[in-house]
Design a protein around this motif. Structure first.
Motif, short mmCIF file in Angstrom:
data_model
loop_
_atom_site.label_atom_id
_atom_site.label_comp_id
_atom_site.label_asym_id
_atom_site.label_seq_id
_atom_site.Cartn_x
_atom_site.Cartn_y
_atom_site.Cartn_z
N CYS A 62 0.84 -1.20 0.00
CA CYS A 62 0.00 0.00 0.00
C CYS A 62 0.88 1.25 0.00
N TYR A 79 0.11 4.36 1.01
CA TYR A 79 -0.38 5.46 1.83
C TYR A 79 0.54 5.75 3.02
N CYS A 80 0.29 5.18 4.19
CA CYS A 80 1.05 5.58 5.38
C CYS A 80 2.27 4.68 5.60
N LYS A 121 -8.89 3.76 3.56
CA LYS A 121 -8.15 4.27 2.40
C LYS A 121 -7.53 3.13 1.61
N GLY A 122 -6.90 2.18 2.31
CA GLY A 122 -6.26 1.08 1.61
C GLY A 122 -7.24 0.21 0.86
N LEU A 174 -8.16 1.68 -2.51
CA LEU A 174 -6.99 2.11 -3.26
C LEU A 174 -7.17 1.97 -4.76
N THR A 203 -8.27 4.86 -7.16
CA THR A 203 -7.33 5.89 -7.62
C THR A 203 -6.68 5.52 -8.94
N GLN A 247 7.22 9.40 -0.88
CA GLN A 247 6.37 8.54 -1.70
C GLN A 247 7.18 7.77 -2.74
N HIS A 250 -2.60 5.74 11.73
CA HIS A 250 -2.03 4.42 11.49
C HIS A 250 -3.04 3.36 11.96
N GLN A 297 4.90 8.66 5.88
CA GLN A 297 4.82 8.29 4.48
C GLN A 297 5.29 6.84 4.28
N PRO A 298 4.91 6.23 3.14
CA PRO A 298 5.18 4.81 2.96
C PRO A 298 6.65 4.46 2.86
N TRP A 301 1.55 4.16 -8.29
CA TRP A 301 1.16 2.91 -7.66
C TRP A 301 0.43 2.01 -8.66
#
Length: 540
Positions: free
Chosen positions: A8, A10-11, A45-46, A49, A52, A111, A181, A337-338, A451
């Motif tokens: 993922c 995102y975070c 969010k995940g 995904l 997007t 990112q 998180h 961030q990821p 992604w």
């Protein structure tokens, strides 16, 4: 339907995902049950995904071809890759010849994949000879880096997600973990359910969702974190809750720390922090005397003018009480961030070097220079993110290359940032989407994959390395970020007459990125096995 294991974007939790695709379309995503970061769980969010990456988004917002503005204010026009990169390299070469290597700067992103980070870092420091490369991670994680180095000697978080299940006390400060998180927070909920005796202390000026799980909530006044931590240390010293033998065997400078905490009396700390003195004592007792205390912290400590001091003061509590180096204990900074951690590993900031090497250490600089096949790497630290845009606004930096981040929207002091983008002689934006605010300032737009299309690795908060795999082909003429940097570097090398230090940085076989990582982690064999990613083991 085709299924592809990836990560993922995102975070910083770094959840494993399984991407579902049909032909050129990503149609769905679900959690990877074999990935140890999330074991199949995904947050809201995940789990959405894939939306997007829909064809509608790609058609409407993606940057699919190189574009160039002949004049500022005009609409950009499509050009070929050769034309775009020749223009970029010739413009950079001219600026470097006329003004020196420090007249250019690179602003990159957490990112990016580790391989992307590494290629840009090597381009700036190895080929051009400038440390003017910084990341948007500067705005969130640089305090954590400095705090770890100042107290532990290395930027290496000594805890993992599994420690949540071994902790007897969890101290959460400056982090709304439930919101920021959420998959890690699910673990905290599981740990509490499995062990009702687990004590959770939550420190935050706001009563957020995370406070609902806390046994003790400390609503301190904003900016008083250092006073709180030193006040807890004062109590620990007074009550005899420190581990003097461990301190003597494993630390130095404790007498100076004791002197610092001497005046942080409970009455004073309670007054300044705006909390009850009884709660301060309870927090100190639980932290110091539990079988294992794990602290979790994020931007509430880091995004501050005193962020390094806050990080260091918290880590010092772990050192004073020997709450480190055992299951369930340690100071654990959560990255936002990821791949903020991956960037730190390969030196993607103005004051860092690859493999956690120290820029001020001549032996470390020589080691990296030998790996890259160059005579030397620059000693002088580069401009940090805020400094870089100030220098561009002042006319000191003439060219800015911005990759995978949107400073015209996200940087502080927007007036200065936009003045910098307007004044710079050359602004290159390497981006997956054409609609970001920064794209409006670009002389040259370079289309990057995103992604679902990229290949490489990321490193999450617990320093677990996971693979990112492409599920669909790159649309239009988009290229991987590292590939763009390498192609540009090879053209610039010819114009500058320098030896190019840019072999393929992708992680197949014995690549340079893998060799850099092995200097500070357990031996790495790439690519990692499907599903789980690669973890690390502390050396005893």
């Amino acid at each position: 339907m085709t299924e592809t294991r990836s990560t993922c974007p995102y975070c910083g939790v770094g959840c494993g995902v399984i991407i579902e695709s049909q032909g050129p379309e990503i149609t769905g995503v679900r959690g990877d049950p074999e990935h140890p970061a999330n074991f199949g769980r995904l947050c809201t969010k995940g789990s959405t995904l894939h939306l997007t990456a829909s064809s509608a988004v790609t058609r409407q917002t993606r940057l699919l071809y190189p574009m160039r503005r002949e004049h500022r204010g005009e609409a950009p026009k499509r050009v070929s890759w050769d034309s775009a990169l020749d223009f970029a390299s010739e413009s950079f070469a001219q600026i470097i010849r006329e003004h020196g290597p420090d007249a250019v700067g690179f602003y990159i992103s957490g990112q990016l994949l580790t391989e992307d980070y590494y290629a840009f870092n090597k381009l700036a420091k190895g080929l051009i000879g400038t440390n003017n490369i910084d990341s948007n991670s500067r705005l969130c994680m640089s305090s954590a880096v400095a705090g770890y180095k100042q107290t532990l000697g290395a930027d290496a978080p000594p805890a993992s997600y599994d420690d949540v299940h071994h902790a007897q006390c969890i101290f959460i400060v400056g982090s709304n973990t439930a919101f920021a998180h959420p998959i890690l927070f699910r673990r905290i909920e599981d740990a509490k359910a499995a062990n009702p005796a687990l004590k959770i202390i939550y420190v935050d000026p706001r009563r957020t969702d995370t406070a609902e799980i806390a046994d003790l909530f400390l609503p301190l006044q904003p900016g008083t974190d250092v006073m709180l931590f030193n006040g807890m240390l004062h109590i620990m010293l007074w009550e005899g809750w420190i581990d003097a033998a461990w301190i003597a065997a494993h630390t130095s400078g404790f007498e100076a720390l004791k002197a610092l905490a001497r005046d942080c009396t409970p009455d004073l700390v309670a007054q300044i922090c705006g909390i009850r003195k009884e709660d301060l004592f309870t927090a100190a007792r639980l932290f110091a005397t539990s079988g294992a205390t794990l602290s979790l912290y994020c931007q509430g400590l880091n995004q501050s003018s005193s962020g390094t001091a806050k990080n260091a003061a918290l880590i010092n509590l772990h050192l004073a009480t020997a709450q480190i180096g055992k299951p369930g204990a340690g100071p654990f900074s959560l990255t936002g961030q990821p791949n903020a951690m991956g960037g730190r590993e390969v030196g993607g900031m103005a004051n860092l070097m690859s493999g956690h090497r120290d820029l001020s250490n001549a032996e470390h600089r020589a080691e990296v220079a030998a790996l890259w096949g160059v005579h030397s790497v620059p000693e002088k630290p580069g401009k940090t993110a805020v400094e870089m845009f100030q220098a561009a606004a002042d006319g000191e930096i003439k060219a800015l290359w911005i990759a995978c981040t949107n400073p015209a929207q996200s940087m502080p002091d927007q007036a200065t940032v936009r003045r910098a983008l307007a004044r710079a002689e050359l602004v290159i934006v390497q981006e997956a989407f054409a609609t970001t605010a920064t794209c409006d300032y670009a002389d040259l737009l370079l289309p990057a994959t995103t992604w679902g299309e990229k290949t490489g690795t990321v490193t999450n908060s617990e320093r677990r390395i996971s693979r990112v795999r492409p599920a669909v082909a790159a649309p239009g003429e988009t290229r991987h970020d590292w590939s763009i940097a390498v192609d540009f570097a090879q053209r610039l090398e010819k114009l500058l007459g320098a030896q190019s230090p840019h072999p393929n940085p992708l992680p197949e076989g014995e690549g340079e990125v893998a060799r850099i990582k092995t200097a500070t982690q357990s031996p790495i064999e790439l690519p990692p096995p499907p599903g789980g990613g690669l973890g690390w083991k502390p050396h005893g």
